[in-house]
Design an enzyme around this catalytic site. Structure first.
Site, short mmCIF file in Angstrom:
data_model
loop_
_atom_site.label_atom_id
_atom_site.label_comp_id
_atom_site.label_asym_id
_atom_site.label_seq_id
_atom_site.Cartn_x
_atom_site.Cartn_y
_atom_site.Cartn_z
N HIS A 102 3.34 -2.21 7.68
CA HIS A 102 3.92 -1.99 9.01
C HIS A 102 4.82 -3.13 9.45
O HIS A 102 5.63 -2.97 10.36
CB HIS A 102 2.81 -1.75 10.04
CG HIS A 102 2.05 -2.97 10.43
ND1 HIS A 102 0.82 -3.29 9.90
CD2 HIS A 102 2.34 -3.98 11.29
CE1 HIS A 102 0.39 -4.42 10.43
NE2 HIS A 102 1.30 -4.87 11.27
N ASP A 107 -1.57 -0.12 3.91
CA ASP A 107 -0.83 -1.06 4.76
C ASP A 107 -0.47 -2.34 4.01
O ASP A 107 -0.66 -3.45 4.51
CB ASP A 107 -1.63 -1.39 6.02
CG ASP A 107 -0.73 -2.02 7.10
OD1 ASP A 107 0.50 -2.00 6.94
OD2 ASP A 107 -1.28 -2.55 8.07
N SER A 132 -0.30 -10.29 11.40
CA SER A 132 -0.25 -9.24 10.38
C SER A 132 0.41 -9.75 9.11
O SER A 132 1.49 -10.35 9.14
CB SER A 132 0.54 -8.04 10.90
OG SER A 132 -0.09 -7.47 12.02
#
Length: 237
Positions: free
Chosen positions: A97, A128, A211
């Protein structure tokens, strides 16, 4: 009037009184007075406690010095995240993402303000995960050591390293709270919307920008990359 004085104490009585006083004084201040064993225990425990705290702090510093140079900041057109250097050829592991649908990125390594360019190698949204590669890897690029995620245990101390809120080279600390979690990333806020199995839950503070960064154990091994935001299926936000 015949006033008589009381008889003086006999020498033996006076000597006994003086001896008793001397013994009392010696008992209060002399070197032979008995000591509470708890005092010695508490005095011995204090240095041990300080040593244990110092050892733990030294372990944290060692891990940070080992791994933080391998954590980078990744800037896409619409998103900001982190990544972990995989090898000296410039491959960097991050989250799918973070890269989204873009193909080129700006990367800033730890301890440097110079922006490097990178291109997408591959992206796998169901887990992911993604890999990008620097166009011109700098000298001294330090790859991280990746551990074996199935060996992670609940209660282990871990450090999260990344660029939360755009603050590069940030570190937070916690423990492994649980393993084997099945979580779903939010799709409305830029996540992939995928349900990912066997995730590691941690109490270390994770914020937007973490992230793709590193979740590291005390052996300086990367055990995972924090996703953007996740929720347990059916458990709400």
């Amino acid at each position: 009037m015949d006033v008589r004085r009381p008889p003086a104490p006999r020498p033996s009585v006076a000597a006994a009184v003086l001896l008793m006083a001397a013994l009392l004084l010696a008992g209060c201040s002399g070197p032979s007075s008995p000591r509470d064993p708890r005092d010695a225990t508490s005095q011995a425990a204090a240095p041990r406690a300080r040593t244990a705290a110092d050892d733990l702090q030294d372990a944290y510093l060692r891990v940070i010095q080992d791994v933080l140079p391998s954590v980078v900041q990744i800037q896409a057109k619409r998103d900001l995240g982190s990544g972990v250097v995989y090898d000296d050829k410039g491959h960097i592991v991050t989250n799918a993402h973070v890269v989204g649908n873009e193909k080129t990125f700006r990367v800033t390594t730890a301890g440097s303000e110079r922006e490097l360019t990178a291109r997408l190698v591959a992206s796998y949204p169901p887990q992911d995960l993604a890999v990008v590669r620097l166009d011109d890897p700098p000298d001294g690029l330090r790859p991280a050591t990746f551990g074996d995620s199935p060996k992670v245990r609940v209660g282990q101390i871990v450090l999260a390293m990344g660029s939360p809120l755009g603050l590069s080279s940030s570190v937070t600390q916690g423990i492994v709270s649980a393993t084997g979690r099945n979580v779903t990333e939010g799709g409305d806020d830029g996540g992939t919307g995928a349900t990912i199995a066997n995730m590691v839950q941690t109490s270390a503070a994770i914020n937007p920008g973490n992230s793709g960064g590193a979740l590291v154990d005390r052996d300086s091994q990367v055990g995972g990359t924090p996703p953007r935001a996740a929720r347990a299926p059916g458990a709400g936000g």
